[in-house]
Design a protein around this motif. Structure first.
Motif, short mmCIF file in Angstrom:
data_model
loop_
_atom_site.label_atom_id
_atom_site.label_comp_id
_atom_site.label_asym_id
_atom_site.label_seq_id
_atom_site.Cartn_x
_atom_site.Cartn_y
_atom_site.Cartn_z
N LEU A 117 8.27 20.37 12.88
CA LEU A 117 8.55 19.94 14.25
C LEU A 117 10.03 19.64 14.44
CD1 LEU A 117 5.52 17.59 15.02
CD2 LEU A 117 5.91 19.93 15.82
N LEU A 118 10.77 19.52 13.34
CA LEU A 118 12.22 19.29 13.37
C LEU A 118 12.86 20.14 12.29
CD1 LEU A 118 12.57 15.39 13.79
CD2 LEU A 118 13.07 17.14 15.51
N PRO A 119 14.14 20.51 12.48
CA PRO A 119 14.84 21.23 11.41
C PRO A 119 15.06 20.33 10.21
CG PRO A 119 16.35 20.70 13.22
CD PRO A 119 14.97 20.35 13.69
N SER A 120 15.28 20.94 9.06
CA SER A 120 15.45 20.19 7.81
C SER A 120 16.60 19.19 7.93
CB SER A 120 15.73 21.17 6.67
OG SER A 120 15.95 20.46 5.47
N LYS A 121 16.35 17.94 7.45
CA LYS A 121 17.35 16.88 7.59
C LYS A 121 17.74 16.25 6.25
CE LYS A 121 17.68 16.02 12.20
NZ LYS A 121 16.88 17.12 12.68
N GLY A 122 16.96 16.46 5.19
CA GLY A 122 17.26 15.79 3.93
C GLY A 122 17.00 14.29 4.01
N MET A 123 15.87 13.91 4.59
CA MET A 123 15.53 12.50 4.84
C MET A 123 14.35 12.10 3.96
SD MET A 123 16.53 10.00 6.88
CE MET A 123 17.31 10.95 8.20
N THR A 124 14.48 10.96 3.27
CA THR A 124 13.39 10.49 2.43
C THR A 124 12.31 9.80 3.26
OG1 THR A 124 14.55 8.40 2.02
CG2 THR A 124 14.87 10.18 0.42
N LEU A 125 11.08 9.75 2.71
CA LEU A 125 9.97 9.06 3.35
C LEU A 125 9.93 7.63 2.82
CD1 LEU A 125 7.60 9.52 5.29
CD2 LEU A 125 6.20 10.16 3.31
N PRO A 126 10.11 6.62 3.67
CA PRO A 126 10.27 5.24 3.22
C PRO A 126 9.15 4.77 2.28
CG PRO A 126 10.76 5.39 5.56
CD PRO A 126 10.22 6.72 5.14
N PHE A 127 9.56 4.24 1.12
CA PHE A 127 8.70 3.65 0.10
C PHE A 127 7.81 4.66 -0.60
CE2 PHE A 127 9.44 -0.18 2.78
CZ PHE A 127 10.03 -0.96 1.81
N ILE A 128 7.86 5.93 -0.22
CA ILE A 128 7.01 6.93 -0.86
C ILE A 128 7.85 7.95 -1.64
CG2 ILE A 128 5.41 8.84 -0.41
CD1 ILE A 128 4.12 7.22 1.75
N SER A 129 8.94 8.43 -1.04
CA SER A 129 9.79 9.39 -1.73
C SER A 129 10.44 8.78 -2.96
CB SER A 129 10.89 9.89 -0.79
OG SER A 129 10.37 10.68 0.24
N VAL A 153 4.58 10.42 -6.31
CA VAL A 153 5.64 10.86 -7.22
C VAL A 153 5.04 11.35 -8.54
CG1 VAL A 153 7.65 10.11 -8.57
CG2 VAL A 153 7.42 9.43 -6.18
N ALA A 154 3.95 10.70 -8.99
CA ALA A 154 3.26 11.17 -10.19
C ALA A 154 2.72 12.59 -9.98
CB ALA A 154 2.12 10.22 -10.55
N ALA A 155 2.26 12.87 -8.76
CA ALA A 155 1.75 14.21 -8.45
C ALA A 155 2.87 15.24 -8.36
CB ALA A 155 0.97 14.17 -7.13
N ALA A 156 4.03 14.83 -7.82
CA ALA A 156 5.14 15.75 -7.62
C ALA A 156 6.01 15.91 -8.86
CB ALA A 156 6.00 15.27 -6.45
N SER A 157 6.01 14.92 -9.74
CA SER A 157 6.92 14.92 -10.88
C SER A 157 6.81 16.16 -11.78
CB SER A 157 6.71 13.64 -11.71
OG SER A 157 7.66 13.55 -12.75
N PRO A 158 5.60 16.61 -12.14
CA PRO A 158 5.53 17.81 -13.00
C PRO A 158 6.17 19.03 -12.36
CG PRO A 158 3.43 16.65 -13.00
CD PRO A 158 4.26 16.03 -11.92
N LEU A 214 0.83 -1.20 0.00
CA LEU A 214 0.00 0.00 0.00
C LEU A 214 0.87 1.26 0.00
CD1 LEU A 214 -2.89 1.09 0.12
CD2 LEU A 214 -2.78 0.93 2.61
N LEU A 215 1.94 1.27 0.81
CA LEU A 215 2.85 2.42 0.82
C LEU A 215 3.53 2.61 -0.53
CD1 LEU A 215 4.65 2.21 4.30
CD2 LEU A 215 2.92 3.86 3.58
N ILE A 216 3.94 1.51 -1.17
CA ILE A 216 4.58 1.61 -2.48
C ILE A 216 3.61 2.20 -3.49
CG2 ILE A 216 5.56 0.27 -4.38
CD1 ILE A 216 6.71 -1.64 -2.28
N ALA A 217 2.34 1.74 -3.46
CA ALA A 217 1.34 2.28 -4.38
C ALA A 217 1.10 3.76 -4.12
CB ALA A 217 0.03 1.50 -4.22
N ILE A 218 1.03 4.15 -2.84
CA ILE A 218 0.88 5.56 -2.49
C ILE A 218 2.07 6.36 -3.01
CG2 ILE A 218 0.85 7.20 -0.56
CD1 ILE A 218 -0.74 5.09 1.01
N GLY A 219 3.27 5.77 -2.89
CA GLY A 219 4.47 6.44 -3.36
C GLY A 219 4.44 6.69 -4.86
N VAL A 220 3.98 5.73 -5.63
CA VAL A 220 3.89 5.90 -7.08
C VAL A 220 2.93 7.04 -7.42
CG1 VAL A 220 3.10 4.80 -9.22
CG2 VAL A 220 4.51 3.51 -7.60
N ILE A 221 1.78 7.06 -6.74
CA ILE A 221 0.80 8.13 -6.99
C ILE A 221 1.37 9.49 -6.56
CG2 ILE A 221 -1.48 9.01 -6.33
CD1 ILE A 221 -2.32 6.07 -5.94
#
Length: 411
Positions: free
Chosen positions: A361-373, A68-73, A59-66
């Motif tokens: 809630l935290l300073p910027s870390k450059g951390m990806t969101l597992p299976f979604i980013s 990334v499709a939203a963010a890609s443009p 489910l997380l992988i499917a959410i990630g694909v959707i």
């Protein structure tokens, strides 16, 4: 004639009985292949694996694909690339990552442990090469390779590091006098120095945090844990004083000074969608958001699918981690306990940091969101890590459930 007629009727009846038996046998064989009696490698894997966890990850992988499709443009427009450039590449990495995860989850536990120790050695060597041969991207030198074929050694090192540390610290269950704590501390310190040179403060936090959790679970004295906590706090202070990247980001977080453009844009994007979002493809703020496809993809989800979608995603991550620890309640193998808990902690901590950064809630870390980013190294490495987690938490369905319950529940 009557006798002959009766004999023919018997033959017809016998043929009918034989055909019914064959049909029943075929049905039984089919049910057996689909049921717990199937002793093939695939059958054993299917019944031993935590299928609900596998569903949640899918489910997380499917959410990630959707997502990334939203963010890609948005990110493609900033970089002058085709609109769905990152979406098509994410599909490619999913087609690699999913089979890798399934394959790793099928591995025997002893083989997986030995492979992880070897993998940790290889990735540690590659991490040593990064300061000399690494490729610089956005001011950070974290990758080896060129063009599309770049890998981030620290991403692949994480799951192997967790399993190797779990193996090392598990010896404390047999002999508490073995010097495994100082040995593990030595390797964590080297990895921390190499990561800070890249610079990658976020990954340093992940490695150190997982190691501390493993120490705690291995049963170290409370005073030692307090001492390590104090040392960690002093380390953050030292990073603030002598590490310019950490200094800038902490100042921006605490005082609102310096460069806080990224986190401000992330919050603006996240809140623009309200509770239910503006709709897929209708986001506007994402076009002004840097790194919309990886570090800040959670904000893109918030804009297009709403805060409700963000809450659901957070609940999925929480459910995965809690389910792993619940599954470990009756585990009596020290290594499997530490390895599974460490992998779940790494997974959950990375997700928590990414989401916390997006909501300031935290300073910027450059951390990806597992299976979604978006990200090849991140997705494949996370697939390896979760494949290992599924392998280490496999349970034999033929054993009584009470085998896996603590003694106080076996009544």
């Amino acid at each position: 004639m009557g006798a002959m007629h009766h004999s023919g009727s018997d033959k017809v009846d016998s043929a009918s009985v034989i055909e019914n038996r064959k049909r029943k046998t075929r049905k039984d064989n089919k049910n057996q292949r689909l049921g717990r009696a199937d002793r093939s490698a695939l059958g054993r894997w299917f019944w031993e694996i935590d299928r609900f966890q596998l569903f949640l990850i899918s489910l997380l992988i499917a959410i990630g694909v959707i997502a990334v499709a939203a963010a890609s443009p948005a990110i493609s427009a900033q970089e002058g690339k085709p609109a769905f450039y990152y979406f098509t590449r994410q599909i490619f990495w999913c087609l690699i990552g999913i089979p890798v995860m399934i394959g790793v989850s099928m591995a025997p536990k002893d083989l997986a442990r030995r492979a992880c120790i070897l993998g940790a050695a290889v990735c540690f060597f590659l991490l040593l090469l990064v300061p000399f041969l690494g490729v610089e991207v956005n001011g950070a030198r974290r990758w080896l390779g060129f063009g599309m074929f770049k890998i981030q050694p620290s991403e692949f090192l994480k799951p192997f590091f967790v399993v190797t540390m779990a193996w090392m610290l598990s010896f404390r269950f047999k002999d508490k006098n073995l010097p495994v704590i100082p040995i593990s501390m030595f390797f964590v310190a080297i990895i921390g120095v190499l990561l800070m040179k890249q610079p990658d403060f976020g990954q340093t936090v992940i490695f150190t945090g997982v190691w501390l959790v493993l120490l705690l679970l291995s049963g170290i004295p409370v005073f030692l844990m307090v001492g390590l906590g104090v040392a960690g706090a002093l380390g953050v202070v030292a990073a603030y004083e002598f590490y310019s990247v950490a200094h800038t980001r902490i100042d921006a977080f605490l005082n609102g000074t310096g460069d806080h453009y990224h986190v401000d844009r992330a919050m603006a994007t996240l809140t623009n969608g309200g509770f239910v979002g503006v709709g897929p493809g209708s986001g506007i703020e994402k076009f002004r958001l840097p790194e919309a496809h990886n570090d800040y993809i959670f904000s893109v989800i918030g804009e297009e699918f709403g805060l409700l979608a963000c809450i659901i995603i957070a609940l999925i991550y929480g459910t995965i981690v809690i389910r792993v620890f619940r599954r470990l309640l009756g585990e009596d193998n020290g290594f499997l306990l530490l390895a599974s808990a460490g992998l779940a902690t790494q997974f959950g901590l990375q997700a928590l940091i990414n989401m916390a950064v997006n909501v300031q809630l935290l300073p910027s870390k450059g951390m990806t969101l597992p299976f979604i980013s978006y990200g090849g190294s991140s997705l494949v490495a996370m697939s390896i890590g979760f494949g290992l987690l599924l392998a280490f938490t496999r349970r034999n369905p033929y054993l009584a459930r009470s085998t896996y319950l603590p003694k106080w529940q076996q009544k």
